[in-house]
Design an enzyme around this catalytic site. Structure first.
Site, PDB file in Angstrom:
ATOM      1  CD  GLU A 122      -2.844  -1.457   2.283  1.00 38.46           C
ATOM      2  OE1 GLU A 122      -3.081  -0.573   3.010  1.00 38.46           O
ATOM      3  OE2 GLU A 122      -3.241  -2.598   2.594  1.00 38.46           O
ATOM      4  CD  GLU A 166      -4.151  -6.345   2.859  1.00 42.39           C
ATOM      5  OE1 GLU A 166      -5.205  -5.685   3.456  1.00 42.39           O
ATOM      6  OE2 GLU A 166      -3.185  -6.261   3.554  1.00 42.39           O
TER       7      GLU A 166
END
Length: 464
Positions: free
Chosen positions: A287, A394
């Site tokens: 991220e 995810e």
């Protein structure tokens, strides 16, 4: 739709009360940082094997990668051979947070690894586990005996022993639980703790049961306390000191030494798994393209040149200095929807440092997808030019449910991982069953999935 995604992301952040564990000596020093790539051109084709990145890659890691490539090759040819169904387990929360999960009270480690079997009778084919910070606990304990000695630091500190379970779960998914004596510290899966209690890991048939991954929620190097708060950008020195990151990347500085200390913690645990021939899909510094501002991880506030140098440093330390050849490197930005993240291409470390590309997708939900033309299709298509197997790293949601029944036909991900308690908080049992019962979903356990994946063939390196 996007506001709802942000709220879901905040829920995940609150759940991440991460813990940490001990390490041993830092190992070899890194002589320097390789120059980061200046060319980020699209890949010429699909990376076929690990040897192009690591000529010393273990046979089992090579076999696992061949499986991922075989699934990706079919996906690129317009057909879906199969998708590995994955599950993340937040062992620290399972053990220490009674409010976590689908009921109040403590859960055994691996609760959410076992949960799909409770619902469907089938285990996931992939389990990702966390290493990282703990509940406002002091540092790594580097230089003292590792926790596998059972009597050493930090095994006698209440909130650190979860890392024993993390390592043993990884070993047990790959080799089976319970297992015959194999030189590891806990082949039965039952560990007696110093305080008179014990932890019991879920059995999975006592034979090879699937693949293993590891994420690393690293607190800022040098932080005296290891906790989730220290992973956040707002609490790192870089929030006030613009020169901190460059010192971190410069050999000879105190900041660089602190970074190597953190990486030694990671390497010690990965090294234990390497010693027992467990290949690991390692997903660090994820991220990095986040637009979450001060709520992002500290590595998300970097310039692209700094981020790619950090990644390369980690790679050279783990593979070069520490000699870990059981690793498959996974690079996973957050969804670049303009709310959660920005376009990640400039942060790509380059094909010689990455084996798998993925996305952490909290941009929408099955009933409110970011792209109405196909849930997650935007990200699957956007990752094609990297020339690597593509995974959904995810998600709170299973891919196939009442609102989405063709997701994996439209975006044939090689692997799809559900995050922790999202399995039960965000999905009905019927949705979980629909996903796990799909003819092209690859599940785990003693029996192979319906597409003919034989876990023992991965173990002996013969999978083709």
């Amino acid at each position: 739709m996007q506001t709802r995604g942000v709220l879901d992301r905040d829920l995940k952040r609150r759940n991440l009360l991460l813990g940490a564990a001990a390490t041993v000596a830092t190992g070899g020093a890194l002589a320097g940082v390789a120059a980061f790539n200046t060319s980020r051109a699209p890949a010429a084709g699909l990376q076929k094997d690990l040897l192009s990145r690591d000529p010393k890659a273990s046979k089992t890691a090579q076999a696992v990668y061949r499986l991922l490539v075989a699934l990706e090759t079919d996906a690129r040819a317009g057909r879906r051979r199969g998708t590995l169904m994955g599950q993340h387990a937040e062992v620290h929360n399972e053990r220490y947070n009674p409010e976590y999960g689908d009921h109040t009270g403590p859960k055994p480690p691996g609760y959410y690894y076992r949960k799909p079997r409770d619902i469907t009778g089938k285990l996931p084919a992939f389990l990702e586990l966390d290493l990282g910070p703990g509940y406002q606990q002091p540092g790594w304990g580097v230089g003292e005996a590792r926790d596998y000695s059972r009597a050493a630091w930090p095994a006698r500190r209440e909130l650190w022993t979860y890392v024993n379970d993390v390592v043993d779960l990884a070993l047990g998914v790959w080799h089976g639980l319970p297992r015959e004596e194999d030189g590891s510290y806990n082949p039965t899966g039952t560990e007696s703790l110093w305080n008179g209690t014990k932890t019991v890991l879920p059995e999975n048939g006592g034979a090879p049961a699937g693949l293993v991954g590891m994420s690393f929620h690293q607190p800022w190097p040098g932080s005296p306390v290891k906790s989730y708060d220290q992973t956040l950008r707002r609490n790192a020195p870089s929030a006030k000191d613009p020169g901190w990151i460059d010192r971190l990347l410069t050999p000879g500085t105190a900041e660089h030494a602190a970074l190597l200390l953190d990486l030694s913690f990671l390497a010690d645990h990965l090294g234990y798994l390497a010693a027992h021939d467990v290949p690991v899909l390692l997903r660090p510094y994820h991220e990095m393209n986040s637009l979450g501002g001060e709520q992002s991880f500290w590595w998300a506030g970097l310039e692209p040149r700094q981020y790619t140098a950090l990644w390369e440093l980690l790679h050279h330390y783990l593979v070069g200095s520490r000699g870990l050849h059981n690793l498959i490197f996974v690079w996973a930005p957050t969804a670049w929807d303009g709310v959660h993240g920005k376009e990640p291409w400039d942060f790509y470390p380059g094909g010689e440092y990455v084996d798998v590309v993925g996305v952490d997708d909290y941009s929408g939900t099955p009933d409110r997808p970011f792209d109405p033309g196909g849930w997650t299709t935007t990200w699957h298509r956007g990752l094609a030019d990297y020339g690597k197997p593509r995974i959904l790293a995810e998600s709170f949601h299973v891919p196939l449910g009442s609102a989405q029944r063709t997701t994996l036909d439209q975006a044939p991900w090689v692997l799809w991982t559900v995050w922790g308690d999202g399995l039960t908080a965000k999905n009905s049992d019927a949705d979980v069953r629909r996903t796990y019962d799909d003819p092209k979903t690859i599940t785990g356990g003693r029996e192979s999935g319906p597409v003919g994946v034989r876990w023992p063939a991965l173990h002996d390196g013969t999978f083709e």
